[in-house]
Design a protein around this motif. Structure first.
Motif, PDB file in Angstrom:
ATOM      1  N   ASP A   1      14.945  28.758  16.583  1.00  0.00           N
ATOM      2  CA  ASP A   1      15.147  27.366  16.161  1.00  0.00           C
ATOM      3  C   ASP A   1      15.249  26.439  17.367  1.00  0.00           C
ATOM      4  OD1 ASP A   1      15.089  28.099  13.510  1.00  0.00           O
ATOM      5  OD2 ASP A   1      17.284  28.232  13.312  1.00  0.00           O
ATOM      6  N   LEU A   2      15.987  26.879  18.373  1.00  0.00           N
ATOM      7  CA  LEU A   2      16.131  26.066  19.589  1.00  0.00           C
ATOM      8  C   LEU A   2      14.792  25.871  20.287  1.00  0.00           C
ATOM      9  CD1 LEU A   2      19.485  27.482  21.026  1.00  0.00           C
ATOM     10  CD2 LEU A   2      19.094  25.205  20.063  1.00  0.00           C
ATOM     11  N   ARG A   3      14.002  26.950  20.327  1.00  0.00           N
ATOM     12  CA  ARG A   3      12.676  26.815  20.930  1.00  0.00           C
ATOM     13  C   ARG A   3      11.809  25.834  20.151  1.00  0.00           C
ATOM     14  NH1 ARG A   3      11.515  33.206  22.328  1.00  0.00           N
ATOM     15  NH2 ARG A   3      12.606  33.207  24.355  1.00  0.00           N
ATOM     16  N   LYS A   4      11.876  25.933  18.798  1.00  0.00           N
ATOM     17  CA  LYS A   4      11.112  24.988  17.969  1.00  0.00           C
ATOM     18  C   LYS A   4      11.603  23.556  18.179  1.00  0.00           C
ATOM     19  CE  LYS A   4       9.651  24.134  13.212  1.00  0.00           C
ATOM     20  NZ  LYS A   4       9.953  22.714  13.269  1.00  0.00           N
ATOM     21  N   THR A   5      12.947  23.414  18.208  1.00  0.00           N
ATOM     22  CA  THR A   5      13.513  22.081  18.446  1.00  0.00           C
ATOM     23  C   THR A   5      13.083  21.544  19.795  1.00  0.00           C
ATOM     24  OG1 THR A   5      15.440  22.614  17.087  1.00  0.00           O
ATOM     25  CG2 THR A   5      15.656  20.762  18.624  1.00  0.00           C
ATOM     26  N   ASN A   6      13.099  22.424  20.791  1.00  0.00           N
ATOM     27  CA  ASN A   6      12.675  21.996  22.130  1.00  0.00           C
ATOM     28  C   ASN A   6      11.212  21.577  22.140  1.00  0.00           C
ATOM     29  OD1 ASN A   6      13.198  21.742  25.026  1.00  0.00           O
ATOM     30  ND2 ASN A   6      11.777  23.467  25.237  1.00  0.00           N
ATOM     31  N   THR A   7      10.384  22.348  21.426  1.00  0.00           N
ATOM     32  CA  THR A   7       8.960  21.990  21.339  1.00  0.00           C
ATOM     33  C   THR A   7       8.776  20.657  20.621  1.00  0.00           C
ATOM     34  OG1 THR A   7       8.352  24.332  21.274  1.00  0.00           O
ATOM     35  CG2 THR A   7       6.699  22.748  20.521  1.00  0.00           C
ATOM     36  N   ASP A   8       9.544  20.493  19.523  1.00  0.00           N
ATOM     37  CA  ASP A   8       9.466  19.223  18.788  1.00  0.00           C
ATOM     38  C   ASP A   8       9.910  18.053  19.648  1.00  0.00           C
ATOM     39  OD1 ASP A   8       8.557  20.604  16.600  1.00  0.00           O
ATOM     40  OD2 ASP A   8      10.522  20.684  15.588  1.00  0.00           O
ATOM     41  N   LEU A   9      10.971  18.288  20.429  1.00  0.00           N
ATOM     42  CA  LEU A   9      11.460  17.224  21.303  1.00  0.00           C
ATOM     43  C   LEU A   9      10.429  16.853  22.360  1.00  0.00           C
ATOM     44  CD1 LEU A   9      15.201  18.259  21.816  1.00  0.00           C
ATOM     45  CD2 LEU A   9      14.341  16.246  20.614  1.00  0.00           C
TER      46      LEU A   9
ATOM     47  N   GLY B   1       6.516  12.996  23.968  1.00  0.00           N
ATOM     48  CA  GLY B   1       5.142  12.579  24.246  1.00  0.00           C
ATOM     49  C   GLY B   1       4.690  11.474  23.318  1.00  0.00           C
ATOM     50  N   ASN B   2       5.060  11.625  22.020  1.00  0.00           N
ATOM     51  CA  ASN B   2       4.696  10.576  21.060  1.00  0.00           C
ATOM     52  C   ASN B   2       5.390   9.268  21.379  1.00  0.00           C
ATOM     53  OD1 ASN B   2       3.081  12.360  19.632  1.00  0.00           O
ATOM     54  ND2 ASN B   2       4.721  12.969  18.233  1.00  0.00           N
ATOM     55  N   LEU B   3       6.696   9.377  21.762  1.00  0.00           N
ATOM     56  CA  LEU B   3       7.426   8.162  22.130  1.00  0.00           C
ATOM     57  C   LEU B   3       6.822   7.495  23.345  1.00  0.00           C
ATOM     58  CD1 LEU B   3      11.135   9.274  21.549  1.00  0.00           C
ATOM     59  CD2 LEU B   3       9.821   7.609  20.230  1.00  0.00           C
TER      60      LEU B   3
END
Length: 276
Positions: free
Chosen positions: A61-69, A74-76
């Motif tokens: 989950d942390l890895r996914k959250t980190n990837t999402d962040l 990048g989107n921001l």
């Protein structure tokens, strides 16, 4: 002797049997202790395995959250760049609109200055004429010169009086010196019906009075005809109620309307706009 040997052997067997039972009991106790330890270790192992699985899920989950962040960052960054670009465009548009508004205001100020100069010239030329006979005013940026019927015409007539020609001559002097001016002469009557062998109705009378004024300005004072319009309004644009003699007298009038030249006004706006 033989009995003694048998008894001794029996005692030895019995003694040997008693020792085995004690060892067995001790081993059995040790086995139970070992089993308990094994059970405890198994429970702890299972708990550790469960904790490990939970930790693995948390790590995932942390890895996914980190990837999402990272993706969000990048989107921001992209959004921030687009936002800055849009903001810059908006500021440019606002700046352009400010320039347009300034040019429009400047054009209005120049137009107002021209209007004020025209009014001043007309009032100066006409002098101290009776205010009841001549009114010069400005409505919504348009100059109006209203001349009463009693000054211009005799009752039911459309030929201009000699006293009125003096006034028209002064008006002609002003407008001739301002070649950019175009104007309309409007004839107005009261609501009392009229019908003669020459005049059909109030429409007819109002138009004839307007054309009489236009002809005087053209033929006797040299105002270019292409700068003039003759129009009759009959009794449909009254200044006062037609129910009284005073009201009807106010409504019988001829009005000179200085026509706003919108093309010149727009040119003033364009001249004030920045050149690309």
């Amino acid at each position: 002797m033989r009995k003694l040997m048998i008894v001794s052997a029996s005692a030895l067997v019995l003694l040997s049997s008693c020792v085995s039972q004690k060892k067995y009991a001790a081993l059995e106790a040790k086995q139970r202790e070992t089993q308990d330890m094994l059970n405890t270790a198994t429970v702890k192992l299972n708990a550790c395995l469960a904790t490990e699985e939970s930790l693995r899920d948390q790590i995932a989950d942390l890895r996914k959250t980190n990837t999402d962040l990272i993706n969000t960052q990048g989107n921001l960054t992209t959004l921030s760049a687009k936002g800055a670009e849009n903001l810059e465009k908006s500021l440019e548009q606002m700046k352009e609109k400010d320039l347009q508004i300034k040019a429009f205001r400047d054009a209005l100020n120049r137009k107002d200055s021209v209007t004020l100069a025209l009014v001043t010239s007309l009032k100066g030329a006409i002098g101290n004429m009776n205010d009841e006979d001549i009114e010069i005013n400005v409505e919504k940026g348009v100059v109006y010169v209203s001349i009463s019927d009693k000054l211009l015409f005799n009752s039911g007539r459309w030929d201009v009086t000699s006293r009125a020609k003096e006034v028209l001559g002064k008006v002609a002097t002003v407008v001739k010196n301002k070649p950019e001016i175009e104007f309309m002469v409007e004839g107005h009557t009261d609501s009392k019906p009229i019908s003669t062998s020459v005049i059909e109705d109030n429409w007819d009378l109002s138009v004839k009075r307007a054309t009489s004024v236009v002809r005087i300005l053209q033929e006797e004072f040299g105002v270019p005809p292409e700068r003039m319009v003759a129009a009759g309004r009959s009794y449909y644009v009254p200044l006062a109620s037609n129910d009284t003699a005073e009201g009807r007298a106010r409504n019988r009038r001829t009005r000179i309307v200085v026509l706003p030249k919108l093309d010149q006004f727009y040119k003033m706006i364009e001249d004030g706009m920045p050149k690309n």
